[in-house]
Design an enzyme around this catalytic site. Sequence first.
Site, PDB file in Angstrom:
ATOM      1  N   HIS A  20     -78.799  36.982  57.756  1.00  0.00           N
ATOM      2  CA  HIS A  20     -79.974  36.198  58.151  1.00  0.00           C
ATOM      3  C   HIS A  20     -80.904  36.059  56.950  1.00  0.00           C
ATOM      4  O   HIS A  20     -81.828  36.854  56.770  1.00  0.00           O
ATOM      5  CB  HIS A  20     -80.697  36.884  59.318  1.00  0.00           C
ATOM      6  N   GLU A  26     -77.501  33.272  60.344  1.00  0.00           N
ATOM      7  CA  GLU A  26     -78.635  33.061  61.243  1.00  0.00           C
ATOM      8  C   GLU A  26     -79.816  32.529  60.443  1.00  0.00           C
ATOM      9  O   GLU A  26     -79.972  32.839  59.261  1.00  0.00           O
ATOM     10  CB  GLU A  26     -79.065  34.380  61.897  1.00  0.00           C
ATOM     11  N   HIS A  72     -79.663  41.904  69.562  1.00  0.00           N
ATOM     12  CA  HIS A  72     -80.997  42.458  69.331  1.00  0.00           C
ATOM     13  C   HIS A  72     -81.155  43.759  70.112  1.00  0.00           C
ATOM     14  O   HIS A  72     -81.214  43.767  71.333  1.00  0.00           O
ATOM     15  CB  HIS A  72     -82.133  41.497  69.702  1.00  0.00           C
TER      16      HIS A  72
END
EC number: 2.6.99.2
Length: 257
Positions: A45, A72, A192
């Site tokens: 990310h 991401e 998450h």
Amino acid sequence: MEKTKLSVNINKIATLRNSRGGNVPDVLQAAIDCQRFGAEGITVHPRPDERHIRYSDVRAIRPIITTEFNIEGYPSEKFLQLVEEVRPHQVTLVPDPPDALTSNAGWDTQAHLDFLKEVIARIKATGARVSLFVETNEEDIKGAALAGADRIELYTEDYARGYNKDPENAVAPYAVCAAIAHSLGLGVNAGHDLNLDNLRYFVAQVPHLLEVSIGHALISDALYYGLENTIQMYLRQIALGHQDKQAQSSESTSVAD
């Protein structure tokens, strides 16, 4: 029954490297090792300030791994140009502002529908699969389908927070939303705050779960257990979750008969 794949987010390895400068730990070697140790995907990310994964890391990782590469990020022009250059297998779009510490909300797909349609079409032109980070909101899942996404990634912080107190109620909205997504032709990812304590139950209870992306907890566990052993521990929890799901399915069939 779909097999849930484990994608390892290596951002935290880059955070440690960047805190000291130099190339220790070696992020590229970590990507290779995660793949060698059984990870079925590598997630990165890159953020605008490059405080962990750098854009140069993304470019360097793509040719050295053969497992799924998932990038991401918020679809800024710079991010989209990186995607078009690198051509990952999957792009997971998040609505993070530039200064976000971590992803902490899903897309309002209805409010951003036209924007997402344009961005998703641009990404899919590279051959990548597109996943949208969403919360357990039926309308946002419907919006993801309308926008042209291939998958959603369910934001699982609420599940992780509620798991220790009441796992059944904590997971229920995710099971419902996964079923809705599947009915709309969307694949289901999740991520998450999933960890060794709550992962098995989540896999067992959520249908059509194709992939979990785990970074912070897994890399933290690796400090104690070692990276290879930790990845195997997470894969074991996924496998046990599938066993539990199959057992539940068999029990339901027996009751129905």
